[in-house]
Write a protein that holds these residues in place. Structure first.
Motif, PDB file in Angstrom:
ATOM      1  N   ASN A 416       0.866  -1.180   0.000  1.00 38.61           N
ATOM      2  CA  ASN A 416       0.000   0.000   0.000  1.00 38.61           C
ATOM      3  C   ASN A 416       0.903   1.231   0.000  1.00 38.61           C
ATOM      4  O   ASN A 416       1.391   1.668   1.034  1.00 38.61           O
ATOM      5  N   GLY A 417       1.178   1.711  -1.221  1.00 40.03           N
ATOM      6  CA  GLY A 417       2.133   2.807  -1.327  1.00 40.03           C
ATOM      7  C   GLY A 417       3.528   2.318  -1.000  1.00 40.03           C
ATOM      8  O   GLY A 417       4.009   1.320  -1.550  1.00 40.03           O
ATOM      9  N   ASP A 418       4.196   2.972  -0.055  1.00 38.52           N
ATOM     10  CA  ASP A 418       5.549   2.585   0.330  1.00 38.52           C
ATOM     11  C   ASP A 418       5.556   1.658   1.548  1.00 38.52           C
ATOM     12  O   ASP A 418       6.607   1.411   2.151  1.00 38.52           O
ATOM     13  N   LYS A 419       4.384   1.123   1.927  1.00 47.31           N
ATOM     14  CA  LYS A 419       4.289   0.246   3.094  1.00 47.31           C
ATOM     15  C   LYS A 419       3.878  -1.167   2.670  1.00 47.31           C
ATOM     16  O   LYS A 419       3.167  -1.369   1.691  1.00 47.31           O
ATOM     17  N   GLU A 420       4.341  -2.152   3.438  1.00 46.92           N
ATOM     18  CA  GLU A 420       3.889  -3.527   3.317  1.00 46.92           C
ATOM     19  C   GLU A 420       3.248  -3.924   4.632  1.00 46.92           C
ATOM     20  O   GLU A 420       3.857  -3.756   5.690  1.00 46.92           O
ATOM     21  N   ILE A 421       2.015  -4.430   4.575  1.00 49.44           N
ATOM     22  CA  ILE A 421       1.315  -4.811   5.803  1.00 49.44           C
ATOM     23  C   ILE A 421       0.731  -6.205   5.643  1.00 49.44           C
ATOM     24  O   ILE A 421       0.366  -6.632   4.541  1.00 49.44           O
ATOM     25  N   MET A 422       0.645  -6.936   6.743  1.00 51.23           N
ATOM     26  CA  MET A 422       0.053  -8.268   6.766  1.00 51.23           C
ATOM     27  C   MET A 422      -1.325  -8.170   7.403  1.00 51.23           C
ATOM     28  O   MET A 422      -1.479  -7.624   8.498  1.00 51.23           O
ATOM     29  N   LEU A 423      -2.328  -8.686   6.688  1.00 51.88           N
ATOM     30  CA  LEU A 423      -3.705  -8.668   7.194  1.00 51.88           C
ATOM     31  C   LEU A 423      -4.200 -10.092   7.377  1.00 51.88           C
ATOM     32  O   LEU A 423      -3.937 -10.960   6.539  1.00 51.88           O
ATOM     33  N   THR A 424      -4.923 -10.324   8.463  1.00 53.35           N
ATOM     34  CA  THR A 424      -5.563 -11.613   8.689  1.00 53.35           C
ATOM     35  C   THR A 424      -7.065 -11.403   8.828  1.00 53.35           C
ATOM     36  O   THR A 424      -7.573 -10.292   8.677  1.00 53.35           O
ATOM     37  N   GLU A 425      -7.771 -12.465   9.141  1.00 51.76           N
ATOM     38  CA  GLU A 425      -9.227 -12.440   9.180  1.00 51.76           C
ATOM     39  C   GLU A 425      -9.773 -11.288  10.025  1.00 51.76           C
ATOM     40  O   GLU A 425      -9.291 -11.022  11.122  1.00 51.76           O
ATOM     41  N   ASN A 426     -10.739 -10.575   9.455  1.00 50.84           N
ATOM     42  CA  ASN A 426     -11.435  -9.443  10.078  1.00 50.84           C
ATOM     43  C   ASN A 426     -10.614  -8.154  10.100  1.00 50.84           C
ATOM     44  O   ASN A 426     -11.056  -7.153  10.675  1.00 50.84           O
ATOM     45  N   GLN A 427      -9.455  -8.144   9.475  1.00 52.50           N
ATOM     46  CA  GLN A 427      -8.676  -6.916   9.372  1.00 52.50           C
ATOM     47  C   GLN A 427      -8.871  -6.305   7.985  1.00 52.50           C
ATOM     48  O   GLN A 427      -9.264  -6.974   7.028  1.00 52.50           O
ATOM     49  N   SER A 428      -8.569  -4.995   7.876  1.00 52.39           N
ATOM     50  CA  SER A 428      -8.853  -4.297   6.627  1.00 52.39           C
ATOM     51  C   SER A 428      -7.799  -3.218   6.359  1.00 52.39           C
ATOM     52  O   SER A 428      -7.013  -2.856   7.232  1.00 52.39           O
ATOM     53  N   THR A 429      -7.835  -2.707   5.122  1.00 48.81           N
ATOM     54  CA  THR A 429      -6.989  -1.580   4.745  1.00 48.81           C
ATOM     55  C   THR A 429      -7.704  -0.742   3.702  1.00 48.81           C
ATOM     56  O   THR A 429      -8.664  -1.204   3.063  1.00 48.81           O
ATOM     57  N   TYR A 430      -7.208   0.486   3.518  1.00 49.51           N
ATOM     58  CA  TYR A 430      -7.789   1.434   2.566  1.00 49.51           C
ATOM     59  C   TYR A 430      -6.719   1.820   1.556  1.00 49.51           C
ATOM     60  O   TYR A 430      -5.606   2.194   1.930  1.00 49.51           O
ATOM     61  N   ILE A 431      -7.050   1.704   0.270  1.00 47.88           N
ATOM     62  CA  ILE A 431      -6.128   2.072  -0.807  1.00 47.88           C
ATOM     63  C   ILE A 431      -6.636   3.366  -1.436  1.00 47.88           C
ATOM     64  O   ILE A 431      -7.630   3.353  -2.169  1.00 47.88           O
ATOM     65  N   PRO A 432      -6.015   4.497  -1.163  1.00 48.16           N
ATOM     66  CA  PRO A 432      -6.506   5.755  -1.745  1.00 48.16           C
ATOM     67  C   PRO A 432      -6.342   5.776  -3.267  1.00 48.16           C
ATOM     68  O   PRO A 432      -5.508   5.067  -3.842  1.00 48.16           O
ATOM     69  N   LEU A 433      -7.137   6.583  -3.916  1.00 48.76           N
ATOM     70  CA  LEU A 433      -7.043   6.798  -5.353  1.00 48.76           C
ATOM     71  C   LEU A 433      -5.626   7.222  -5.724  1.00 48.76           C
ATOM     72  O   LEU A 433      -5.017   8.066  -5.062  1.00 48.76           O
ATOM     73  N   GLY A 434      -5.062   6.606  -6.762  1.00 51.83           N
ATOM     74  CA  GLY A 434      -3.753   6.987  -7.258  1.00 51.83           C
ATOM     75  C   GLY A 434      -2.569   6.372  -6.539  1.00 51.83           C
ATOM     76  O   GLY A 434      -1.424   6.636  -6.910  1.00 51.83           O
ATOM     77  N   VAL A 435      -2.811   5.523  -5.536  1.00 54.79           N
ATOM     78  CA  VAL A 435      -1.718   4.920  -4.772  1.00 54.79           C
ATOM     79  C   VAL A 435      -1.380   3.546  -5.358  1.00 54.79           C
ATOM     80  O   VAL A 435      -2.257   2.716  -5.617  1.00 54.79           O
ATOM     81  N   THR A 436      -0.091   3.292  -5.530  1.00 54.49           N
ATOM     82  CA  THR A 436       0.365   2.001  -6.029  1.00 54.49           C
ATOM     83  C   THR A 436       0.121   0.925  -4.973  1.00 54.49           C
ATOM     84  O   THR A 436       0.415   1.122  -3.794  1.00 54.49           O
TER      85      THR A 436
END
Length: 477
Positions: A416-436
């Motif tokens: 997500n942009g310049d970050k790497e995150i690990m997600l497991t069940e019931n977790q979430s993330t937001y990818i803004p418009l224009g972000v790699t």
């Protein structure tokens, strides 16, 4: 004697719409058991001795479907050949013959359509062995099916003189195009005509010799397309310019109807069906006491002689006779059994209207897994995404939409942009418009997540792709 199977699986299969579609045709569907038709075709080869890994001929759009379905059953292909354009069976078989000749000058080809049903597997193996013996003598052998009815949807083969001591092996007297019902009945009564199954046993060198005699341009362009082919991971991409220059003609018209080497092995217990319509599929289905074939969650009252298939929800039918009902997630077909062949008219209408239902299902298969539309409205869209273990989507960004990802099963490694995150069940993330961003499944079970897209434009072509494991170009998903 070494047999090289050639599995032809580039067809569109629109006669079984709404299950079979342009982007997911009938050979990849589980219509008659736990395996798809192409998987059944590959697994059927296991009973034949001296058999090589199959040569699979398909097209670019279906390449990942083929690879995944063969992976699922543990059958490796010796080559997955990608036709840049469709040029019918004569050219496809020519390319396969040239590939087999690289392995051995004595190679035999067992050419098989990928979308047929064969119930009598022991009979298939026996017929294959008989055909191989004849093919070694320089005959181009086709498989003729003993007709059980005056079918007008099949081509026919008229058997000539018996070849050798085999009671079911004959020279071909003639090939006959699809007849009218009166002619078909006369064929049935006469006992000299057989359904043309579209399966062949050919010595590769003999086929190429005959092709050079009758259709030299096909032979030439097959050679050039293979000489200019490029290996792309698991796929062999034929040279587009050369292959496109080949005449578009079937092996029957190109060679079999002209050669003096045509032979036929006749089979009466093959349980063969090319599943050319829903009616044909109904004919081989298990029936209840009311002569209905009911598949899935189906309830009926006063229904007889019908084929009803529910793929996603309850289907209830009352007071009907001789109908076909097929339910999928985004389309339902209702037809009289006698008119089931006319489904192609509906597909043509869908194409004229530019509707996606002729091409894709609500669930769309991708090389990394699949996605399925759940809901959509003004400026939003909800999808269910499944990523196979070890698979990843491309590194990408979107100009017009943002995305919310909620993991419901498995583990996700998210860029997500310049970050790497690990997600497991019931977790979430937001990818803004224009972000790699990128999604990878590092686990050993499928990753399932819900994706909520929001923005001014939500089309699948809003992708700028920076890196891709599967070699897709930027505007392809």
């Amino acid at each position: 004697m070494h047999i090289h199977p050639v599995i032809l699986c580039g067809g569109s299969g629109t006669r079984l719409w709404p299950m079979s579609r342009g982007g997911y045709p009938k050979q990849y569907l589980k219509l008659t058991g736990e395996h798809s038709l192409v998987q059944q075709t590959a697994l059927r080869l296991g009973g034949i001795t001296n058999i090589s890994a199959p040569i699979v001929v398909t097209n670019n759009d279906q390449r990942f479907l083929v690879a995944e379905q063969f992976r699922q059953i543990g059958v490796p292909a010796s080559a997955i050949v990608l036709e840049p354009v469709s040029r019918n069976t004569a050219a496809a078989i020519a390319v396969a013959a040239l590939l087999a000749l690289r392995d051995s000058p004595e190679a035999l080809l067992l050419v098989l359509p990928s979308d047929h049903v064969i119930a009598g597997e022991a009979a298939f193996v026996k017929a294959t062995e008989a055909a191989a013996q004849i093919a070694q003598q320089g005959y181009l052998v086709t498989f003729g099916i003993t007709p059980t009815e005056p079918h007008t949807g099949y081509g026919y083969i008229r058997a000539g003189a018996q070849l050798g001591d085999a009671a079911n092996t004959f020279a071909v007297d003639s090939f006959v195009e699809k007849p009218d019902v009166v002619t078909a009945q006369s064929f049935l009564d006469g006992g000299e005509h057989y359904w043309n199954s579209g399966m062949f046993m050919l010595k590769a060198s003999t086929y190429m010799d005959e092709l050079r005699s009758y259709q030299p341009e096909i032979a030439l362009q097959a050679e050039l397309s293979l000489e200019g082919a490029e290996q792309d991971n698991d796929f062999l991409r034929l040279n587009a310019q050369a292959f496109a220059a080949s005449p578009d003609i079937s092996v029957d018209h190109a060679v079999m109807e002209k050669t003096r080497r045509a032979a036929v092995v006749t089979v009466s217990d093959l349980g063969w069906n090319d599943i050319g319509s829903w009616t044909a599929l109904a004919d081989i289905a298990e029936l209840d006491p009311q002569n209905n074939a009911l598949i899935g969650d189906v309830l009926t009252d006063s229904v007889t002689g019908s084929y009803i298939r529910a793929e996603h929800r309850l289907v209830a039918a009352i007071g009907l006779d001789n109908v076909v009902i097929v339910e999928t997630a985004d389309a339902v077909l209702v037809a009289h059994r006698d008119k089931a062949q006319d489904v192609k008219k509906i597909v043509a209408r869908l194409n004229e209207l530019g509707r996606h239902e002729s091409i894709t299902h609500r669930r769309v298969v991708r090389p990394w897994g699949s996605y399925e539309g759940i809901d959509s409205g003004d400026r939003f869209q909800v999808k269910r995404i499944i990523v196979s273990p070890g698979a990843q989507l491309s590194l990408q960004m979107h100009h017009h939409r943002a995305e919310h990802w909620i993991v419901v099963k498995g583990t996700a490694l998210v860029t997500n942009g310049d970050k790497e995150i690990m997600l497991t069940e019931n977790q979430s993330t937001y990818i803004p418009l224009g972000v790699t961003h990128r999604l990878l499944n590092p686990g050993k079970i499928p990753l399932e997540l819900i994706e909520v897209q929001s923005g001014a434009y939500l089309g699948e072509d809003d992708i700028v792709r920076f890196q891709d494991t599967y070699g897709r170009v930027p505007n392809k998903v």
